[in-house]
Enzyme design. Structure first.
Site: not given
Ligand code: SRM
Ligand code: SF4
Length: 605
Positions: A81, A150, A240, A242, A461, A467, A506, A510
């Site tokens: 990323r 981030r 994390k 943000k 997402c 993922c 899930c 995201c």
């Molecule tokens: Fe996310 C985890 C993709 C924005 C909440 N996110 C992941 C992971 C890294 C899976 C993993 O942990 O193994 C995903 C990688 C998938 C892949 O194959 O690429 C993933 N998140 C993404 C992206 C690429 C989604 C997208 O389709 O664009 C976004 C990358 C943003 C960036 O450039 O930094 C992305 N993730 C978000 C957002 C939206 C936002 O931040 O505005 C959220 C919700 C807001 C938040 O942070 O609460 C988000 N991602 C999560 C979470 C839940 C965090 C939590 O507090 O529980 C996880 C799981 C974790 O961290 O354990 C996660």
């Molecule tokens: Fe993966 Fe869940 Fe985030 Fe979608 S919402 S990219 S399935 S961790």
């Protein structure tokens, strides 16, 4: 829970950080060990370096099928990323990122929901080359992921009618720089052998010994981390973190979904201060009642010159009091929930060294996805192109990747990525407008005004196949759902109605499904929880309408609500506001009645 508390039983990721010597661990050694993957501790540390070890789940399923079922070996690949503060890039940088995806990755590039870029399918053998090449173009993967601040989001619109948007972008750059990890580990592992004289390796030789850091106030200095990481200390943050910067009239970065947001307060076309919002976050584990999604709370108002110091105080309070035992409850939102906003504000004031006034009355009232043609205010133009679910690829007649290569080579626009996974081509002369549209058309790309309203405001997402947390499809499923919605909405005259549809594979959220008008969240194989009642403004959570809905009946499940909305909406009421007014019980009762009536009329036929 302060990190100094002896009774804290650290979770395994904390243990890995403690012994990592500022994020080194054994990553360097494992990079050269000839295996196709890293061990558990390195896997956790690698995230702060901007990469996730993944398993190609399609490849594994195919291997399993070929082997007649049973277990199949994991097929290791890496996601890398790039952090892009405020989404700002040059054409040269985009060309280099495109070349990386073609030469090292899966030949696609993905714009993320936070204005970043992702490569998928990078093998371990070329991981170092990938990260080095991203640094060569003066971008970085450092702190794109991991327990640090981030990518800083910021409204990407390149408006030059007044200084406001430039001031916001400068703040995004300053925050990104201020909260960048200072460890030399990144430089040592990925760049040291290859760093050319010309480039600025972001983590140069002096980084680790730099003691020139100045805390914004004397009080803050007392709460510093240590000499290496003055803000984070050796164990970084519990989870994390943000940040986002936006405007009350344009919440295109979804400020309420971030741990910390700065909402600009403007006077005489200048940013004079910010409302500070804290504790937004969407990750949730439905089976664990202790977890929940949250929109941010309004903390205080700060003058523009205080913003970074106060942000630092917020980060440090989370560093010292955030939960380091249970990662499921380690985000800032839980600290706020457990201790209360008043306690949190008092701590931030203590760390900052000054009392902070209540927030300014301004709040979000508008949003803009910045698509289509816009005058910048300096004689030049920008064009916002919708990129469906952020995926830049060539597939059949749809050749967005080739179009981007050509646009960046021939027109050389500056670029901005949006928090809606789209792209703005900026600084174009009036003469370039026709050429840009022609290139897009020649490559089978629909212009933004040709895209339906429902598709334009949709997001998914990544989910399958990369993922590791995905339960259902998202990016690969949503286009089909939108195809059906387009048809059905047109039939009842709602084709132009603007509302957000966001799908995730899930409950981690995201694509920010929990504040959208319609959220479709992967629940179990092929089934989704359907949420309604959020809105484009992004300042409130939605609620569950139906659970465990199979993908193929998502649209039939939603359509009764649109019929209801069409007949009973109040003047100017949006779909999300209508759903909120009616409430879950009423909506479900109506939908059931509607389905029963439809069943009877089908039977009668
Ligand atoms: Fe996310 C985890 C993709 C924005 C909440 N996110 C992941 C992971 C890294 C899976 C993993 O942990 O193994 C995903 C990688 C998938 C892949 O194959 O690429 C993933 N998140 C993404 C992206 C690429 C989604 C997208 O389709 O664009 C976004 C990358 C943003 C960036 O450039 O930094 C992305 N993730 C978000 C957002 C939206 C936002 O931040 O505005 C959220 C919700 C807001 C938040 O942070 O609460 C988000 N991602 C999560 C979470 C839940 C965090 C939590 O507090 O529980 C996880 C799981 C974790 O961290 O354990 C996660
Ligand atoms: Fe993966 Fe869940 Fe985030 Fe979608 S919402 S990219 S399935 S961790």
């Amino acid at each position: 829970m302060a990190t100094t508390d002896e009774n804290v039983k650290l979770n395994p990721v904390e243990e890995a950080k403690v012994t990592s010597r500022y994020l080194r661990g054994t990553i360097g050694e494992e990079l050269a060990d000839g295996n196709d993957h890293f061990g558990k501790a390195s896997e956790a540390l690698l995230k702060t370096h901007g990469t996730y070890q993944q398993d190609d789940r399609d490849a594994r399923a195919a291997a399993r099928a070929a082997g007649g079922g049973g277990k199949a070996e994991k097929s290791f690949i890496f996601m890398v990323r790039t952090r892009v503060p405020g989404g700002k890039m040059t054409s040269e940088q985009m060309l280099a990122e495109l070349a990386i995806c073609d030469e090292l990755g899966n030949a696609t590039l993905r714009i993320t929901t936070r204005q970043g870029l992702q490569h998928h399918g990078i093998p371990k053998t070329t991981l170092k080359e990938c990260i080095r090449r991203i640094n060569d173009i003066k971008l970085t993967t450092l702190a794109a992921c991991g327990d640090v601040n981030r990518n800083v989001m910021c409204c990407p619109a390149p408006h030059h009618f007044d200084p406001v948007h430039e001031q916001l972008q400068k703040m995004a750059d300053d925050l990104a720089e201020h909260f960048k990890p200072k460890t030399k580990a990144y430089y040592e592992i990925w760049l040291k052998d290859t760093c050319s004289g010309e480039q600025t390796c972001l983590q140069g030789d002096d980084a680790e010994t730099d003691t020139t850091y100045k805390a914004p106030t004397a009080a803050l200095a007392e709460h510093n981390g240590d000499g290496v990481e003055p803000i984070y200390g050796s164990t970084y943050l519990p989870r994390k973190f943000k940040m986002a910067i936006g405007l009350p009239g344009d919440n295109c970065v979804d400020m309420y979904a971030n741990d910390l947001s700065l909402m600009a307060i403007c006077e005489n076309f200048n940013v004079v201060g910010y409302n500070v919002l804290v504790g937004g976050g969407f990750g949730v584990t439905p089976s664990a009642k202790k977890t929940f999604p949250a929109v941010a709370k309004r903390l205080c108002y700060v003058r523009a010159d205080q913003a970074i110091g106060v942000a630092e105080a917020v980060v440090k309070v989370q560093r010292d009091f955030g939960n380091r035992e249970d990662r499921k409850r380690a985000r800032l939102k839980y600290l706020l929930h457990d201790r209360g906003l008043a306690w949190f504000k008092a701590k931030v004031e203590e760390y900052y060294g000054e009392a902070l006034p209540e927030p300014h009355a301004d709040d979000v009232w508008g949003f803009d996805d910045h698509l289509g043609w816009h005058e910048q205010g300096d004689g030049r133009w920008f064009y916002g192109l919708n990129v469906e679910n952020g995926r830049i690829k060539d597939e059949g007649d749809f050749r967005l990747k080739s179009a981007l290569y050509k646009i960046c080579r021939e027109l050389k626009p500056s670029l901005r990525l949006t928090a809606h996974q789209s792209i703005l081509f900026c600084d174009l002369s009036p003469d370039d407008r026709g050429t840009l549209e022609q290139i897009l058309r020649e490559h089978g790309i629909k212009l933004s005004h040709e895209i339906s309203t429902v598709r334009r405001w949709s997001m998914a997402c990544v989910a399958w196949p990369t993922c590791g947390l995905s339960i259902t499809e998202a990016e690969r499923a949503l286009p089909g759902v939108i195809d059906q919605l387009e048809q059905e909405l047109a039939k009842i005259g709602l084709a132009r109605e603007a509302f957000t549809v966001r799908m995730t594979g899930c409950p981690n959220g995201c694509a920010r499904p929990y504040n959208s008008d319609i959220g479709l969240v992967g629940k179990s194989a092929g089934k989704y929880t359907v949420f309604v009642g959020g809105r484009l403004l992004g300042d409130r959570l939605n609620f569950i309408f139906k659970d465990s809905v199979p993908e193929e009946v998502l649209v039939p499940t939603l359509m009764p609500l649109f019929h209801y909305f069409k007949h009973e909406r109040a003047a100017d009421e949006t779909f999300g506001d209508f759903c909120l007014r009616k409430g879950a019980e009423d909506l479900v009762a109506w939908a059931d009645k509607f389905a029963a009536a439809a069943g009877e009329s089908n039977g009668a036929n």
